[in-house]
Design a protein around this motif. Sequence first.
Motif, PDB file in Angstrom:
ATOM      1  N   PHE A  37       9.771   4.938  -3.941  1.00  0.00           N
ATOM      2  CA  PHE A  37       9.474   4.306  -2.655  1.00  0.00           C
ATOM      3  C   PHE A  37      10.695   3.620  -2.060  1.00  0.00           C
ATOM      4  O   PHE A  37      11.003   3.788  -0.873  1.00  0.00           O
ATOM      5  N   THR A  38      11.401   2.826  -2.866  1.00  0.00           N
ATOM      6  CA  THR A  38      12.556   2.115  -2.329  1.00  0.00           C
ATOM      7  C   THR A  38      13.660   3.086  -1.915  1.00  0.00           C
ATOM      8  O   THR A  38      14.368   2.852  -0.936  1.00  0.00           O
ATOM      9  N   GLY A  85       5.360   5.621  -4.319  1.00  0.00           N
ATOM     10  CA  GLY A  85       6.066   5.390  -5.578  1.00  0.00           C
ATOM     11  C   GLY A  85       5.170   4.767  -6.607  1.00  0.00           C
ATOM     12  O   GLY A  85       5.322   3.588  -6.940  1.00  0.00           O
ATOM     13  N   PRO A  86       4.191   5.493  -7.134  1.00  0.00           N
ATOM     14  CA  PRO A  86       3.300   4.931  -8.139  1.00  0.00           C
ATOM     15  C   PRO A  86       4.070   4.514  -9.383  1.00  0.00           C
ATOM     16  O   PRO A  86       5.190   4.960  -9.615  1.00  0.00           O
ATOM     17  N   PRO A  87       3.480   3.637 -10.204  1.00  0.00           N
ATOM     18  CA  PRO A  87       4.179   3.122 -11.390  1.00  0.00           C
ATOM     19  C   PRO A  87       4.748   4.214 -12.289  1.00  0.00           C
ATOM     20  O   PRO A  87       5.758   4.022 -12.952  1.00  0.00           O
ATOM     21  N   LYS A 112       0.829  -1.202   0.000  1.00  0.00           N
ATOM     22  CA  LYS A 112       0.000   0.000   0.000  1.00  0.00           C
ATOM     23  C   LYS A 112       0.862   1.249   0.000  1.00  0.00           C
ATOM     24  O   LYS A 112       0.598   2.208  -0.739  1.00  0.00           O
ATOM     25  N   LEU A 113       1.918   1.226   0.821  1.00  0.00           N
ATOM     26  CA  LEU A 113       2.834   2.369   0.860  1.00  0.00           C
ATOM     27  C   LEU A 113       3.510   2.576  -0.495  1.00  0.00           C
ATOM     28  O   LEU A 113       3.658   3.706  -0.959  1.00  0.00           O
ATOM     29  N   ALA A 114       3.926   1.473  -1.118  1.00  0.00           N
ATOM     30  CA  ALA A 114       4.598   1.573  -2.416  1.00  0.00           C
ATOM     31  C   ALA A 114       3.697   2.241  -3.441  1.00  0.00           C
ATOM     32  O   ALA A 114       4.146   3.053  -4.258  1.00  0.00           O
ATOM     33  N   ALA A 115       2.400   1.911  -3.394  1.00  0.00           N
ATOM     34  CA  ALA A 115       1.458   2.502  -4.349  1.00  0.00           C
ATOM     35  C   ALA A 115       1.235   3.985  -4.075  1.00  0.00           C
ATOM     36  O   ALA A 115       1.044   4.780  -5.001  1.00  0.00           O
TER      37      ALA A 115
END
Length: 274
Positions: free
Chosen positions: A42-43, A26-28, A20-23
């Motif tokens: 995100f990373t 750091g969206p695609p 959820k955090l990654a989305a």
Amino acid sequence: MSILFDILREAGEEGEDRDKLAALVGPPSLAKGEDADEDNAFTDCLALGQDLGVVLTDQDRVRLAEPYRASRDGFLKVAVRLMVDEVETAVPAEGWVAGAIAWMLCQDPLELLPWTGSGATTRILNQLGAQQVYGMTNYSRFQQAVYWARALGFVTRMHLREEVVVPDPTAALLERLDAVLPVGGETTLATFIGNLSRLCPVFDGGSVRREVASRIGAASDERAASPALALALHRAKQRGELEFKMLSDAEIVFVPGMLGDGRVSHVSRPGAGA
């Protein structure tokens, strides 16, 4: 990183689901490649948070470390404390941001640093050599260091004939005024600078600043403010935050352009009704 910090603080002890955090962070559209998965903003944020000891990961959950969950400070206040104010030396890996900022503050604001191209990195290599350049190994990494220095209040960027970086710690100075000199207070400028350097080691006389200045062979004179600090003092005066005067029987610090001949003995902070 500020977005991630705020989300995790709101989530509390339970933290948040990693996917959820990654989305959210750091969206695609920000990914470095079509198959990058989490290889995106995100990373990078997660790695930074872990390096600072602010973020903890446990399988599929991400949470803030306990000391930061109840803190009302935003991420930048936490970051400047961990990356600059509490750093004692620029040598360890965790001191690279403080070292990079100290190097920038050793530069004369009149000798602008180019934002792009090889100009800044050439100066870095000429002054520091190739072994320990505080993370600024190429112009991209130099720009990363500038992003931090600017966010934390130590430099500005301007567009003249080209985009340049100006060593200007005015914002960082003003952020620390309450701790250095209370409203209505007065002290010698030498004491003021000494207190500032103990609070923030990249300013004149601070441990990180002395370390970096020694490496580049920059002259250290306790009786004179560096050009970057002098710029910040002038701007603080222009904004009505500080006032300066010269008493003949007091210790003198030279601040180019201040009070006509540059000789200053005392600094005061106008009261609320001034």
